[in-house]
Design a protein around this motif. Structure first.
Motif, PDB file in Angstrom:
ATOM      1  N   GLN A  41       0.850  -1.657  -0.244  1.00  0.00           N
ATOM      2  CA  GLN A  41       0.250   0.271   0.111  1.00  0.00           C
ATOM      3  C   GLN A  41       1.049   1.228  -0.218  1.00  0.00           C
ATOM      4  O   GLN A  41       0.118   2.347  -0.144  1.00  0.00           O
ATOM      5  CB  GLN A  41      -0.790  -0.161   1.465  1.00  0.00           C
ATOM      6  CG  GLN A  41      -2.259  -0.924   1.505  1.00  0.00           C
ATOM      7  CD  GLN A  41      -3.191  -1.373   2.359  1.00  0.00           C
ATOM      8  OE1 GLN A  41      -2.966  -0.507   3.518  1.00  0.00           O
ATOM      9  NE2 GLN A  41      -4.017  -2.096   2.084  1.00  0.00           N
ATOM     10  N   SER A  42       2.121   1.130   0.345  1.00  0.00           N
ATOM     11  CA  SER A  42       3.333   2.239  -0.008  1.00  0.00           C
ATOM     12  C   SER A  42       3.554   2.663  -1.571  1.00  0.00           C
ATOM     13  O   SER A  42       3.005   2.276  -2.672  1.00  0.00           O
ATOM     14  CB  SER A  42       4.361   1.660   0.826  1.00  0.00           C
ATOM     15  OG  SER A  42       5.002   0.818   0.167  1.00  0.00           O
ATOM     16  N   SER A  43       4.946   3.236  -1.890  1.00  0.00           N
ATOM     17  CA  SER A  43       5.050   3.929  -2.555  1.00  0.00           C
ATOM     18  C   SER A  43       6.097   3.029  -3.903  1.00  0.00           C
ATOM     19  O   SER A  43       6.401   2.890  -4.665  1.00  0.00           O
ATOM     20  CB  SER A  43       5.397   5.271  -2.338  1.00  0.00           C
ATOM     21  OG  SER A  43       6.734   5.678  -1.795  1.00  0.00           O
ATOM     22  N   LEU A  44       6.131   2.112  -2.563  1.00  0.00           N
ATOM     23  CA  LEU A  44       7.504   1.173  -2.883  1.00  0.00           C
ATOM     24  C   LEU A  44       6.793  -0.512  -3.700  1.00  0.00           C
ATOM     25  O   LEU A  44       7.556  -1.205  -3.006  1.00  0.00           O
ATOM     26  CB  LEU A  44       7.844   1.030  -1.749  1.00  0.00           C
ATOM     27  CG  LEU A  44       9.157   1.779  -1.549  1.00  0.00           C
ATOM     28  CD1 LEU A  44      10.208   1.604   0.592  1.00  0.00           C
ATOM     29  CD2 LEU A  44      10.288   1.487  -1.987  1.00  0.00           C
ATOM     30  N   LYS A  45       5.383  -0.402  -3.835  1.00  0.00           N
ATOM     31  CA  LYS A  45       4.446  -1.170  -4.086  1.00  0.00           C
ATOM     32  C   LYS A  45       5.460  -2.475  -5.196  1.00  0.00           C
ATOM     33  O   LYS A  45       5.515  -3.788  -5.422  1.00  0.00           O
ATOM     34  CB  LYS A  45       3.000  -0.797  -4.473  1.00  0.00           C
ATOM     35  CG  LYS A  45       2.300  -2.327  -5.258  1.00  0.00           C
ATOM     36  CD  LYS A  45       0.617  -1.720  -5.838  1.00  0.00           C
ATOM     37  CE  LYS A  45      -0.205  -2.554  -6.004  1.00  0.00           C
ATOM     38  NZ  LYS A  45      -1.361  -2.598  -6.343  1.00  0.00           N
ATOM     39  N   PRO A  46       5.999  -1.859  -6.647  1.00  0.00           N
ATOM     40  CA  PRO A  46       6.108  -2.653  -6.690  1.00  0.00           C
ATOM     41  C   PRO A  46       7.784  -3.660  -6.649  1.00  0.00           C
ATOM     42  O   PRO A  46       8.183  -4.738  -7.035  1.00  0.00           O
ATOM     43  CB  PRO A  46       7.117  -1.589  -8.298  1.00  0.00           C
ATOM     44  CG  PRO A  46       6.354  -0.261  -8.104  1.00  0.00           C
ATOM     45  CD  PRO A  46       5.968  -0.215  -7.432  1.00  0.00           C
ATOM     46  N   VAL A  47       8.352  -2.874  -6.078  1.00  0.00           N
ATOM     47  CA  VAL A  47       9.234  -4.100  -5.156  1.00  0.00           C
ATOM     48  C   VAL A  47       9.123  -3.854  -4.059  1.00  0.00           C
ATOM     49  O   VAL A  47       9.523  -5.733  -3.849  1.00  0.00           O
ATOM     50  CB  VAL A  47      10.185  -2.664  -4.614  1.00  0.00           C
ATOM     51  CG1 VAL A  47      11.862  -3.001  -3.354  1.00  0.00           C
ATOM     52  CG2 VAL A  47      11.380  -1.730  -5.074  1.00  0.00           C
ATOM     53  N   ALA A  48       8.225  -4.242  -3.561  1.00  0.00           N
ATOM     54  CA  ALA A  48       7.350  -5.176  -2.349  1.00  0.00           C
ATOM     55  C   ALA A  48       6.699  -6.526  -3.592  1.00  0.00           C
ATOM     56  O   ALA A  48       7.332  -7.940  -2.446  1.00  0.00           O
ATOM     57  CB  ALA A  48       6.660  -4.028  -1.968  1.00  0.00           C
TER      58      ALA A  48
END
Length: 322
Positions: A41-48
């Protein structure tokens, strides 16, 4: 052949450090599987998303105690790399392999609990060679069949709500027990990965077995609740975002762009071409509204868009029939 005491001590210290690193890796895998949706749910979604796929396969590291060689932490690293490659480097079957590995590893862990909590006594009364291996194999196969091959159960829902949090809880509790034991020399709390999957130890009524089972069940329930809450929050947010986007396309939408912020102009603001606004107003006009100012082709477009919501959205978003 006599081994110097100093060399023996160094070897034992190295083995203890390796075991602690292996348990720490299992612990970290469990933490990620429990809380990964928060990162989505954060801006790091692709990495997550990439990390979640990799760690889903790397959870195979729980099976490291079955490997006679190499010693930990290299056995954990080997299985983690193999599992990660299977789940992330197969573009057409990656999600399938992730589900299989999650179900397989969780099944092995459950077989370990079944064995430690009483099934080990059967080996004393029933002379069946490899009874422990048979139990582990059958349990893991049942989990794979149920969560990967059974219609109505297999799918993303069970993967997110059951497999990931339950396996995450298992990895977290046994990994934490291993790290705490190696660092504090506490031999009475929970089960380490090696003890959980051991065939030799058999003490069904031990406090450590009860603590390990209770801790796993408690963390599993908390993980499932967390997943359900986060999934519900995501579903509630999606209609609001979609509604705010569609609202800007309606005829009554007001220009509320803040001063100084970049914005994408609507088609009718690009100058010289008001066909988009004309069609948009006609689509949302009353059914008996006068459309004589439209050409024959434009009236057909309006008629289609009034009947077909999909085609209307295509037109409003600047594509399709326009």
């Amino acid at each position: 052949l006599e081994v110097p005491c100093g060399a023996l001590g160094v070897h034992q210290g190295t083995m203890a450090l390796g075991a602690m690193l292996a348990d720490a890796a299992v612990l970290l895998f469990g933490v990620w599987l429990l809380f990964y949706r928060i990162m989505l749910q954060s801006s790091l979604k692709p990495v997550a998303e990439v990390l979640t796929t990799i760690i889903s396969g790397a959870s195979l590291a729980l099976l490291a105690p079955f490997m006679p060689w190499p010693p930990p932490p290299f056995s954990v690293l080997t299985l983690a790399v193999v599992g990660a490659l299977l789940s992330s480097c197969t573009p057409f079957c990656g999600s399938l392999f992730s589900a299989i590995l999650l179900a397989l590893t969780l099944g092995v862990g459950c077989a370990g609990f079944i064995w430690q909590l009483g099934a080990c006594r059967l080996s004393e009364t029933i002379e069946v060679p490899g009874l422990h291996g048979i139990l582990v194999t059958l349990t893991s196969m049942i989990f794979v069949i149920v969560f990967v091959c059974t219609p109505g159960i297999a799918g993303p829902a069970s993967l997110k709500v059951v497999l990931a949090p339950c396996l995450g809880a298992l990895l977290f509790t046994v990994g934490l027990a291993g790290v705490a034991r190696e660092s504090a020399d506490d031999r009475n709390f929970g089960l380490t990965p090696t003890e959980l999957l051991s065939e030799e130890t058999c003490d069904p009524g031990s406090l450590a077995n009860m603590e390990a089972l209770a801790a796993w069940l408690l963390v599993s329930v908390c993980g499932i609740i967390l997943q359900l809450v986060l999934i519900r929050m995501e579903r509630q947010a999606e209609p609001e975002e979609r509604g705010s986007l569609v609202a800007h396309l309606l005829p009554q939408a007001q220009d509320t762009d803040l001063e100084g912020k970049a914005s994408i102009p609507r088609p009718d603001e690009m100058g010289g071409n008001d066909r988009y606004a004309k069609l948009r107003n006609a689509i949302f006009a009353a059914a008996d509204a006068d459309l004589s100012h439209l050409s024959e082709s434009e009236r057909k477009i309006v008629e289609i868009c009034r009947k077909d919501e999909f085609e209307r959205d295509r037109l409003l978003w600047g594509g399709g029939l326009q």
